[in-house]
Each structure stands twice: as C-alpha cells, then as structure tokens.
Design a protein around this motif. Structure first.
Motif, PDB file in Angstrom:
ATOM      1  N   VAL A   1       3.949  -0.206 -14.170  1.00  0.00           N
ATOM      2  CA  VAL A   1       4.005  -0.606 -12.760  1.00  0.00           C
ATOM      3  C   VAL A   1       3.241  -1.793 -12.278  1.00  0.00           C
ATOM      4  N   THR A   2       3.977  -2.799 -11.682  1.00  0.00           N
ATOM      5  CA  THR A   2       3.313  -3.908 -11.348  1.00  0.00           C
ATOM      6  C   THR A   2       3.441  -4.275  -9.758  1.00  0.00           C
ATOM      7  N   TYR A   3       2.760  -4.902  -9.112  1.00  0.00           N
ATOM      8  CA  TYR A   3       2.949  -5.485  -7.769  1.00  0.00           C
ATOM      9  C   TYR A   3       2.768  -6.798  -7.750  1.00  0.00           C
ATOM     10  N   SER A   4       3.326  -7.577  -6.704  1.00  0.00           N
ATOM     11  CA  SER A   4       3.148  -8.914  -6.504  1.00  0.00           C
ATOM     12  C   SER A   4       3.514  -9.368  -4.886  1.00  0.00           C
ATOM     13  N   GLY A   5       2.797 -10.221  -4.754  1.00  0.00           N
ATOM     14  CA  GLY A   5       3.069 -10.818  -3.219  1.00  0.00           C
ATOM     15  C   GLY A   5       1.827 -10.370  -2.394  1.00  0.00           C
ATOM     16  N   ASN A   6       1.906 -10.850  -1.253  1.00  0.00           N
ATOM     17  CA  ASN A   6       0.907 -10.596  -0.237  1.00  0.00           C
ATOM     18  C   ASN A   6       1.143  -9.416   0.541  1.00  0.00           C
ATOM     19  N   ASP A   7       0.333  -8.342   0.840  1.00  0.00           N
ATOM     20  CA  ASP A   7       0.770  -7.163   1.332  1.00  0.00           C
ATOM     21  C   ASP A   7       1.155  -7.409   2.840  1.00  0.00           C
ATOM     22  N   CYS A   8       1.945  -6.922   3.487  1.00  0.00           N
ATOM     23  CA  CYS A   8       2.414  -7.316   4.787  1.00  0.00           C
ATOM     24  C   CYS A   8       2.644  -5.947   5.535  1.00  0.00           C
ATOM     25  N   ASN A   9       2.160  -6.213   6.919  1.00  0.00           N
ATOM     26  CA  ASN A   9       2.201  -5.021   7.987  1.00  0.00           C
ATOM     27  C   ASN A   9       3.736  -5.118   8.747  1.00  0.00           C
ATOM     28  N   VAL A  10       4.568  -4.045   8.489  1.00  0.00           N
ATOM     29  CA  VAL A  10       5.800  -3.901   8.996  1.00  0.00           C
ATOM     30  C   VAL A  10       5.739  -2.568   9.976  1.00  0.00           C
ATOM     31  N   ILE A  11       6.640  -2.651  10.958  1.00  0.00           N
ATOM     32  CA  ILE A  11       6.847  -1.340  11.657  1.00  0.00           C
ATOM     33  C   ILE A  11       7.899  -0.531  11.294  1.00  0.00           C
ATOM     34  N   SER A  12       7.483   0.667  10.601  1.00  0.00           N
ATOM     35  CA  SER A  12       8.526   1.453  10.235  1.00  0.00           C
ATOM     36  C   SER A  12       8.109   2.854  10.449  1.00  0.00           C
ATOM     37  N   ASN A  13       9.089   3.817   9.971  1.00  0.00           N
ATOM     38  CA  ASN A  13       8.673   5.258   9.905  1.00  0.00           C
ATOM     39  C   ASN A  13       7.964   5.436   8.478  1.00  0.00           C
ATOM     40  N   LYS A  14       6.920   5.926   8.260  1.00  0.00           N
ATOM     41  CA  LYS A  14       6.189   5.949   7.058  1.00  0.00           C
ATOM     42  C   LYS A  14       6.892   6.859   6.165  1.00  0.00           C
ATOM     43  N   LYS A  15       7.450   8.062   6.674  1.00  0.00           N
ATOM     44  CA  LYS A  15       7.884   9.139   5.716  1.00  0.00           C
ATOM     45  C   LYS A  15       9.512   8.642   5.364  1.00  0.00           C
ATOM     46  N   GLY A  16      10.125   8.260   6.395  1.00  0.00           N
ATOM     47  CA  GLY A  16      11.396   7.544   5.863  1.00  0.00           C
ATOM     48  C   GLY A  16      11.353   6.453   4.755  1.00  0.00           C
ATOM     49  N   PHE A  17      10.351   5.503   5.132  1.00  0.00           N
ATOM     50  CA  PHE A  17      10.153   4.544   4.094  1.00  0.00           C
ATOM     51  C   PHE A  17       9.558   5.108   2.677  1.00  0.00           C
ATOM     52  N   MET A  18       8.729   6.269   2.628  1.00  0.00           N
ATOM     53  CA  MET A  18       8.463   6.713   1.514  1.00  0.00           C
ATOM     54  C   MET A  18       9.615   7.358   0.684  1.00  0.00           C
ATOM     55  N   PHE A  19      10.573   7.940   1.538  1.00  0.00           N
ATOM     56  CA  PHE A  19      11.688   8.819   0.794  1.00  0.00           C
ATOM     57  C   PHE A  19      12.528   7.720   0.224  1.00  0.00           C
ATOM     58  N   ILE A  20      12.646   6.663   0.942  1.00  0.00           N
ATOM     59  CA  ILE A  20      13.505   5.604   0.027  1.00  0.00           C
ATOM     60  C   ILE A  20      13.025   4.961  -1.196  1.00  0.00           C
ATOM     61  N   LEU A  21      11.730   4.857  -1.066  1.00  0.00           N
ATOM     62  CA  LEU A  21      10.906   4.462  -2.264  1.00  0.00           C
ATOM     63  C   LEU A  21      10.807   5.525  -3.254  1.00  0.00           C
ATOM     64  N   GLY A  22      10.805   6.888  -3.086  1.00  0.00           N
ATOM     65  CA  GLY A  22      10.737   7.677  -4.076  1.00  0.00           C
ATOM     66  C   GLY A  22      12.101   8.026  -4.787  1.00  0.00           C
ATOM     67  N   GLN A  23      13.188   7.806  -3.896  1.00  0.00           N
ATOM     68  CA  GLN A  23      14.683   7.992  -4.538  1.00  0.00           C
ATOM     69  C   GLN A  23      14.622   6.652  -5.478  1.00  0.00           C
TER      70      GLN A  23
ATOM     71  N   GLU B   1       0.903  -1.364   0.113  1.00  0.00           N
ATOM     72  CA  GLU B   1      -0.122   0.084  -0.175  1.00  0.00           C
ATOM     73  C   GLU B   1       0.839   1.326  -0.074  1.00  0.00           C
ATOM     74  N   THR B   2       1.927   1.324   0.683  1.00  0.00           N
ATOM     75  CA  THR B   2       3.089   2.458   0.740  1.00  0.00           C
ATOM     76  C   THR B   2       3.746   2.376  -0.608  1.00  0.00           C
ATOM     77  N   CYS B   3       4.132   1.295  -1.097  1.00  0.00           N
ATOM     78  CA  CYS B   3       4.441   1.247  -2.459  1.00  0.00           C
ATOM     79  C   CYS B   3       3.645   1.919  -3.632  1.00  0.00           C
ATOM     80  N   ARG B   4       2.463   1.801  -3.311  1.00  0.00           N
ATOM     81  CA  ARG B   4       1.413   2.318  -4.332  1.00  0.00           C
ATOM     82  C   ARG B   4       1.225   3.776  -4.201  1.00  0.00           C
ATOM     83  N   GLU B   5       1.353   4.279  -2.877  1.00  0.00           N
ATOM     84  CA  GLU B   5       1.484   5.734  -2.369  1.00  0.00           C
ATOM     85  C   GLU B   5       2.559   6.402  -3.068  1.00  0.00           C
TER      86      GLU B   5
END
Length: 200
Positions: free
Chosen positions: A64-86, A44-48
């Motif tokens: 853009v494609t997505y595969s696998g089951n979505d999983c809950n992890v504990i993370s800092n969303k802003k930081g995770f989004m920054f990584i994905l954006g880069q 879901e965060t990847c989609r965002e």
C-alpha cells in the motif's frame, strides 16, 4: 496459534464488509438521512480504512502506498470510510494471482478550482471496456468469467449511492490486465465548526 488469529481477523473483516453493505442498503429506503459533516484529512482517513481492512490486504500480500499532500475536506467520515472499504475490498477480490498486488492512494489538490481529487489505483485484473459503463449498476456482475462475475453487484452500486449522499463525484477508469483507478472528486469547503446537514 497466531496463524489462526490472522485467519479469524480475515474472516471477521470479510463478514464486517458484508454487514456494512447490508446496513447501508437498508438505510437507502429512508427518505431523509442525517449526515454529520466535519473536516477530515483525506490521506489520514485512507490510512484508517487500510488499517480496518489490514487482514484482507495482508492475506493477499498487498503493498500500500500513499502520495500527495494530505488535505482537509468536509465530509461524513463514516460514509467516506464505507466508500474506501468497499474499494479496498474490490481491489483484494480482483488481485491478479502470482503478481505483487498493490494499491495506491493519491491526492491532488487544485486550490483554483477548489477541488481535491483522490485516486485509488490497483494493479488487478482490470475491467473490460464493455463492462465499464455498467459497473455502478445495481446487481451488475458481468459475464461469467468476467471481472465482475465474482461479485454480488452491490459494492460499487452502494459506493456510488454513498458518494451521491456526500456530494462526491465518482469516476472509474480501467484497462483489462492493467488494473483499475477509482477517482473521487471532493470540494474544498471551509466551515468553522462541525455541522449536521440533512442529506436527501
């Protein structure tokens, strides 16, 4: 017209990427950083993140494609989004002309090891084996004409720094002319409520 609007969005998203790099880089000097950790759904965060960078991806005509089951992890969303954006920004930068550029977000979870792996793969130019050990180094841009000659050498350096802040193990595999895969390994942790952890 609408074409101008799309171009404006593209420029705006491109500028935002650069500003995010600068802001994050300015925070690196802080001895302590407060990180708000909470459960987030990986895909879901990847989609965002894709939605945030849609103009860049659309301009380059990415699928853009997505595969696998979505999983809950504990993370800092802003930081995770920054990584994905880069990562998305890099894929766009090194797309191969005259091919159908693609990016795939793939999640695999291993409940036994308590680890979740997110692989982000593209079919771009790839990275020469000689450059691969250095791609996370600050300011590394490769030889003239190589994979990284178009970069500032900051994107993946900052990605690695942020990953370290978030206790994410990072790996990169690549083959020249075949594309690049960045692998993020996250731990499955269960907490009852969002919590503020101090990042060193």
């Amino acid at each position: 017209g609408s074409e101008m609007c799309i171009r404006d969005r593209y420029v705006r998203d491109h500028v935002r990427q650069n500003v995010e790099q600068i802001l994050y880089f300015s925070r690196l000097g802080a001895a302590h950083k407060d990180c708000y950790f909470e459960p987030i759904l990986i895909l879901e965060t990847c989609r965002e993140a894709v939605e945030d960078n849609l103009s860049l991806l659309e301009e380059a005509q990415f699928s853009v494609t997505y595969s696998g089951n979505d999983c809950n992890v504990i993370s800092n969303k802003k930081g995770f989004m920054f990584i994905l954006g880069q990562i998305i920004s890099n894929s766009v930068k090194y797309a191969v002309k005259d091919t159908a550029p693609a990016i795939q977000f793939s999640v695999t979870d291993n409940p036994e090891s308590g680890q979740i792996t997110l692989s982000v793969s593209d079919n771009g130019t790839g990275i020469p084996a000689s450059d691969l050990p250095f791609v996370f180094d600050k300011g590394f841009t490769g030889d003239a004409g190589s994979f990284l000659s178009r970069s500032t050498g900051m994107g993946l350096y900052l990605v690695q720094k942020m990953a370290k802040d978030l206790a994410i193990d990072l790996q990169i595999t690549s083959q020249l002319s075949c594309g690049t895969t960045i692998i993020l390994m996250l731990s499955l942790i269960h907490i009852s409520e969002p919590t503020r952890l101090r990042c060193i």
